[in-house]
Design an enzyme around this catalytic site. Structure first.
Site, PDB file in Angstrom:
ATOM      1  CG  HIS A   1       8.382   0.979   2.736  1.00 33.35           C
ATOM      2  ND1 HIS A   1       7.229   1.685   2.931  1.00 33.35           N
ATOM      3  CD2 HIS A   1       8.556   0.247   3.847  1.00 33.35           C
ATOM      4  CE1 HIS A   1       6.731   1.395   4.127  1.00 33.35           C
ATOM      5  NE2 HIS A   1       7.517   0.519   4.715  1.00 33.35           N
TER       6      HIS A   1
ATOM      7  CE  LYS B   1      17.622   4.903   6.308  1.00 30.76           C
ATOM      8  NZ  LYS B   1      17.011   6.221   6.273  1.00 30.76           N
TER       9      LYS B   1
ATOM     10  CG  HIS C   1       4.558  -0.092  -0.299  1.00 31.16           C
ATOM     11  ND1 HIS C   1       4.023   0.969  -0.985  1.00 31.16           N
ATOM     12  CD2 HIS C   1       5.321   0.433   0.690  1.00 31.16           C
ATOM     13  CE1 HIS C   1       4.431   2.091  -0.420  1.00 31.16           C
ATOM     14  NE2 HIS C   1       5.212   1.802   0.598  1.00 31.16           N
TER      15      HIS C   1
ATOM     16  NE  ARG D   1       7.057  12.685   2.228  1.00 27.02           N
ATOM     17  CZ  ARG D   1       7.919  11.686   2.171  1.00 27.02           C
ATOM     18  NH1 ARG D   1       9.164  11.889   2.568  1.00 27.02           N
ATOM     19  NH2 ARG D   1       7.553  10.501   1.744  1.00 27.02           N
TER      20      ARG D   1
ATOM     21  CB  CYS E   1       3.353   2.601   2.965  1.00 31.88           C
ATOM     22  SG  CYS E   1       4.183   3.945   3.749  1.00 31.88           S
TER      23      CYS E   1
END
Length: 742
Positions: A609, A563, A480, A458, A429
């Site tokens: 997103h 979300k 996005h 990550r 993002c």
RNA sequence: GCCACCGUAGCUCAGUGGUAGAGCACUCCCUUGGUAAGGGAGAGGUCAAGGGUUCAAGUCCCUUUGGUGGCUCCA
């Protein structure tokens, strides 16, 4: 004079208080024999529970032969089995083992226990434990409940020296724990699940309940609120299955406990069936199939959790990517490319650093800075402090800053020796926000939909890594959507329709949807209450339109917006989150993004997103298991294999191969000098959708003999031209035109 | 990261202190066979890495590394 109402609406009156067992007996001897427990106004109680006022009841019974057990019966039986297992473990390992917490689960039960220094439990003990469990079940001892005053109960537990049970009792009595000093207030952040641990006999009552497996003070017993099956013999078959570690109260700073897993079924046959199913399921494991079909490789020299996609696996991944790209094009997305790293400053702006620093790869520090730090004897820890320091300074600078750069990049700061650096991107993002911000936008251009198959990194804990489903580097099918507030509902809808298309085409029906809403009692959320209301309503409406069941989960929203998550189970029952759609009111502010509205003023865009697959890695992992490696033709790494009957038709085989390849079909030719049976066996093992057996008869007629995967009988001979046409249409339509089966 | 278990040929796995094995895959030879494995020969190993105990270690002990199942975490 209680009057009870049965599930069918019939009522029965008694002239004195009755136990659950007496209720069952009053209905029939068979029922009394089969009864395990009684539900009183929806709450499960022992058969010995005394009913003294008007209630609705339902009996929980052993299943009839060849009938599946009810969820209530299984839960009850497994909770009781947890007691039996705990007793067996204390018999085998020693009484010094302290019990903490032992509830039933979806597939069995576990018991958390503290194994003191010098004692050990390992899978080597399983046989002995299982033998002891079987003995206890065979002894058919009654589960005997008794209650004593809370004060007496607590001193009894204290004298027994088990602080975990003392803690459970204090918790049940609503007292602050005298022994647990952890930060978290409850197990796993929620109330103790029904099952083991203490509870007061009645709400607000002042007693603690214990269950003896047999006679109190003579047999094994445990602080427990129950309920339990009447006796150990009612547990059909139970075994210990595995070991794991856990933390007291799920708090990693607290005591480390051993979690012993087990499972129980009404009959040995059902237990055997369960174990067999588990074994079958493990054959579908994407790690097993991935190796067998050579789809991907993980190499310890490259690093844990880093996927090497082999040529065959790359085809599957690429086909999926092409599929989704085509859908995105239809929906008005535009594609972008961004690099794999960005300056630390960027992630401070986005809020990813240092807040999430524990789950990210360490920053990449510029060579010169590293050399100077090293020369000055700076330790790694000091270096990290300086790296974080610069981010914090920049954060302050950003809030008040204009466009001017206040800190020179990539060098040690002269004033306080702070270090600049880069980070492997944990999300796409920030880069996309910068693209949006790099040019002016009118409300007329909105929404702006930026899509990228963006690879992110990550630092997942090593113990969490798992094949393709939990990795350290993965590619999101990310996008996005920068939109006006009014556009949010339609855009959410668009995202979900995309997910729906994908899941439908792939035949994935076994998933659940979570809608994460804000916690009404919390103030951690950004954005106005009004915006949230609208966005939450839009998420719920979109989820409803999917036509699958979904759960609303208050408190599960991100701090920046609500979300929708898609969750699927893998072959061994673990849940993995795949696609996600998240509304974000925060990013526009953080990156100072704007568009010009009809009022000729600047407005903040809302950002959505979304990643319908989640990540290509995880999605492929789940997909491998979904198809057990037998991909539909359009996804198959190898779509057709040509099998000449013998060398005599090898040349004809080559011709067939060339014609298939000419139209883009992924085909190979088996040139080995094996017999046809062997060639068929090998191709079948490799899950190839179509085999074309070509012998002299076929060569003569310019035909091929088709064998489709998963179809018992071969499809017979057909003209080569017809096959080429049919398979092209099968690939194009993503439907099994020729009848291939998984 | 934590607990338990595991790491032997490309793959699946035997091998409980005494000369490293099998099946499949691979290479070569024979076989030319119409729908789920024809036959033979050969090659392939620093037994995850390092250290220790022992006359002797794949095997016992320690460390490291990787994997599995959970825990914790999960933007």
């Amino acid at each position: 004079m209680p009057t009870i109402t049965l599930p069918d609406g019939k009522t029965k009156s008694f002239d004195k208080p009755v136990t659950g067992l007496e209720v069952a007996q009053s209905i029939g001897a068979g029922l009394a024999k089969a009864a395990l427990a009684i539900k009183v106004d929806g709450e499960t109680k022992d058969l010995g529970f005394v009913i003294d006022h008007d209630v609705k009841v339902a009996l929980i019974t052993m299943p009839k032969p060849n009938q599946p057990a009810s969820a209530d019966a299984l839960t009850l039986m497994r909770h009781s089995a947890a007691h039996v297992m705990a007793e067996a473990i204390q018999d085998v390992i020693g009484k010094e083992v302290q019990l903490a917490y032992g509830p039933p689960t979806d597939t069995g039960f576990f018991y958390d226990m503290y194994v003191p220094e010098g004692k050990k439990i390992s899978s080597d003990h399983f046989d002995a434990i299982n033998k002891r469990i079987a003995e206890i079940i065979n002894e058919n001892r009654e589960f005997t409940r008794y209650e004593i005053s809370a004060t007496d109960g607590l001193s009894k537990l204290k004298s027994e020296g088990n602080k975990y049970k003392v803690d459970n009792a204090e918790r049940a009595m609503g007292l602050p724990s005298s022994v647990y000093k952890g930060a978290k207030s409850a197990f796993s952040g929620t109330a103790l699940p029904g099952g083991d641990s203490a509870d007061t006999a009645r709400k607000g009552g002042a007693t603690l309940s214990f269950y003896a497996t047999g006679a109190p003070n003579a047999n094994w017993e445990d602080l427990c609120r129950g309920p339990h099956v009447p006796s150990t013999g009612r547990i059909g078959a139970a075994i210990v299955t595995s070991l794991a570690s856990s933390y007291w109260h799920g708090d990693e700073n607290s005591d480390r406990l051993i979690r012993v897993y087990g499972t129980a079924f009404p009959t040995q046959a059902e237990l055997d069936e369960y174990l067999k199913q588990k074994e079958e399921a493990s054959k579908r494991d994407h790690r097993v199939i991935g190796k067998h079909l050579r789809l991907f490789h993980i190499d310890e020299d490259v690093g844990q959790g880093l996927i090497l996609w082999t040529p065959r696996g790359s085809i599957v991944r690429k086909e999926l990517q092409n599929f989704i790209s085509a859908e995105l094009k239809k929906q008005g997305y535009t594609e972008v490319f961004t690099p794999h790293i960005g300056r630390l400053e960027l992630y401070k702006t986005s809020g990813h650093f240092p807040y999430y620093k524990d789950s990210q790869f360490a920053p990449i520090v510029e060579r010169q800075a590293l050399a100077e730090l090293s020369a000055s004897g700076c330790t790694c820890a000091e270096m990290m402090n300086r790296v974080e320091g610069v981010s914090e300074r920049l954060a302050k600078g950003i809030n008040e800053r204009t466009k001017a750069q206040t800190i020179a990049p990539d060098r040690i700061m002269a004033d306080d020796k702070l270090v600049e650096g880069f980070m492997l991107k944990p999300m796409n993002c920030p880069h996309h926000a910068k693209i949006f911000g790099s040019s002016p936008h009118s409300y007329r251009d909105m929404p702006v939909r930026l899509a990228e198959f963006g690879t992110v990194y990550r630092w997942e804990q090593s113990g969490e890594l798992n094949g393709l489903t939990r990795v350290r580097g993965f590619t999101q099918d990310d996008a996005h959507l920068f939109c006006t507030e009014d556009q949010v509902p339609a855009e959410i809808q668009g995202c979900l329709s995309l997910v729906k298309i994908i899941f439908n085409v792939l035949g994935m029906k076994d998933y659940r949807v979570r809608v994460g809403l804000r916690d009404p009692d919390s103030t951690k959320y950004t954005g106005s209450a009004e915006s949230w209301d609208k966005a939450e309503a839009a998420c719920i409406a979109a989820a409803e339109s999917l036509g699958v069941t979904f759960s609303k989960e208050p408190g599960e929203a991100a701090f920046y917006g609500p979300k929708i998550d898609f969750v699927v189970k893998d072959v061994i029952g673990r849940e993995w989150q795949l696609g996600t759609v998240q509304v974000d009111y925060q990013m526009g502010n953080r990156f100072d993004l704007s568009y010009i509205g009809p009022d000729n003023k600047a407005h903040r865009p809302v950002v959505i997103h979304r990643a319908p697959f989640g990540s290509m890695e995880r999605f492929c992992g789940v997909l491998i298991e979904h198809f057990a490696g037998a991909f539909p033709t359009w996804l198959s790494p190898e779509q057709v294999r040509v099998l000449p009957i013998s060398d005599k038709t090898l040349d004809y085989g080559r011709k067939v191969l060339a014609e298939l390849q000419a139209v883009g079909v992924r085909a190979t030719l088996d040139e080995s000098n094996e017999r046809i049976q062997a060639k068929v066996k090998v191709a079948a093992d490799e899950k190839i959708p179509y085999m074309l057996i070509v012998g002299p008869r076929d060569a003569e007629n310019n035909a091929v003999s088709v064998r489709a995967r998963g179809v018992e009988k071969d499809l017979g001979a057909m003209p080569l031209e017809a096959f080429v046409k049919a398979i092209a249409s099968e690939i194009e339509s993503k439907n099994a035109v020729l009848g291939v089966k998984p």
